[in-house]
Design an enzyme around this catalytic site. Sequence first.
Site, PDB file in Angstrom:
ATOM      1  N   ALA A  24       0.956  -1.134   0.139  1.00 20.20           N
ATOM      2  CA  ALA A  24      -0.088   0.123   0.095  1.00 20.20           C
ATOM      3  C   ALA A  24       0.886   1.329  -0.013  1.00 20.20           C
ATOM      4  CB  ALA A  24      -0.929   0.169   1.326  1.00 20.20           C
ATOM      5  N   ASN A  25       2.166   1.120  -0.296  1.00 17.93           N
ATOM      6  CA  ASN A  25       3.000   2.281  -0.122  1.00 17.93           C
ATOM      7  C   ASN A  25       3.126   3.108  -1.493  1.00 17.93           C
ATOM      8  OD1 ASN A  25       4.890  -0.181  -0.597  1.00 17.93           O
ATOM      9  ND2 ASN A  25       5.972   1.510  -1.566  1.00 17.93           N
ATOM     10  N   GLY A  27       1.183   3.383  -5.917  1.00 15.27           N
ATOM     11  CA  GLY A  27       0.305   2.695  -7.091  1.00 15.27           C
ATOM     12  C   GLY A  27      -1.142   2.310  -6.608  1.00 15.27           C
ATOM     13  N   ILE A  28      -1.643   1.375  -7.159  1.00 16.98           N
ATOM     14  CA  ILE A  28      -2.917   0.999  -6.807  1.00 16.98           C
ATOM     15  C   ILE A  28      -3.280   0.421  -5.345  1.00 16.98           C
ATOM     16  CG2 ILE A  28      -4.409  -0.997  -7.377  1.00 16.98           C
ATOM     17  CD1 ILE A  28      -3.384  -0.891 -10.131  1.00 16.98           C
ATOM     18  N   GLY A  29      -2.194  -0.092  -4.685  1.00 15.18           N
ATOM     19  CA  GLY A  29      -2.344  -0.215  -3.338  1.00 15.18           C
ATOM     20  C   GLY A  29      -2.541   0.963  -2.381  1.00 15.18           C
ATOM     21  N   TYR A 178       5.332 -15.067 -14.540  1.00 19.21           N
ATOM     22  CA  TYR A 178       4.343 -13.992 -14.068  1.00 19.21           C
ATOM     23  C   TYR A 178       3.009 -14.585 -14.130  1.00 19.21           C
ATOM     24  CZ  TYR A 178       1.735  -9.631 -13.466  1.00 19.21           C
ATOM     25  OH  TYR A 178       0.609  -8.563 -12.965  1.00 19.21           O
TER      26      TYR A 178
END
Length: 319
Positions: A24-25, A27-29, A178
């Site tokens: 969560a640091n 981009g999307i997070g 991936y």
Amino acid sequence: MPKNRWTESQIPDQRGRVAVVTGANTGIGLTTARALAAHHASVVLAVRDGQKGQAAAAQILSAVPDADVSVQALDLSSLASIREASAALSSAHPTIDLLINNAGVMYTPLSRTADGFELQFGTNHLGHFALTGLLLRSLLAAPASRVVTVSSVGHRIRAAIHFDDLQFTQSYDRVAAYGQAKLANLLFTYELQRRLAAIGAPTTALAAHPGVAATELGRNSQAWVKAAMSVFSPLLQTPQMGALPTLRAATDPTATGGQYYGPGGLAEARGNPVVVASSPQSHDAALQARLWSVSEELTGVDFAALGSVSGPGREPSQP
């Protein structure tokens, strides 16, 4: 508003709910965490780099001054770190309402986790598998809790579960690795939902993907991929739009276990979030069960909490 135009404004009040968001640091997070905090959830930023986590928390507080946000150190490439973080989270939060399995790495050169797993499979799938299992009692203790795991359109690209060489020790292909990891995210989600439903749990499992978003995730891509993304950057999803499928899966009252959310536009590359279909391979029940068994063996996490439901009005069975 049409259903295919779901936006952040439709997130219900999350007051009194605890949300743990991995990665969560940035981009999307980070966008996901900010949106949940703006709707009054108590948000935990579960991140590898504590300094970056604190900077992200400050950024959220700048946008949402009354946000309830904290930081938990979590390295998903280390089972020891996952166990330590899970113990701290469980102690601090006997009930967890939302677990957002968002963190991930993409197209990395061949690397190994602290436990010897191929980095993409070990971080994106095994790390979140272990974290979910270790937090399951806190999730089961919360009414209507949800586990949302972020997959990718990459689950369709050269994707298979290579049981004969899960860690790519024989030869390595970063795209195939991936694809394996993102397919594993969906197989895990569907098997988890099946097991939760079988015991009448108050917890549901859902998945989401952001489309083709402009984030730092592609920093390890080949040069030609980076060049193409640079050319087409005006057409890419912003982190704000890329986070919407995750947010809808996490908060929409009409969402149900086993659903998969993604952008509703052409090829699911961009657009507002809708329920989308995943590959036929991701719905292979035998494949789901086999991956689950192997994942338990590799991580040492056995989801024993699925033997009981400790939600409101229920008493947990003894281990």
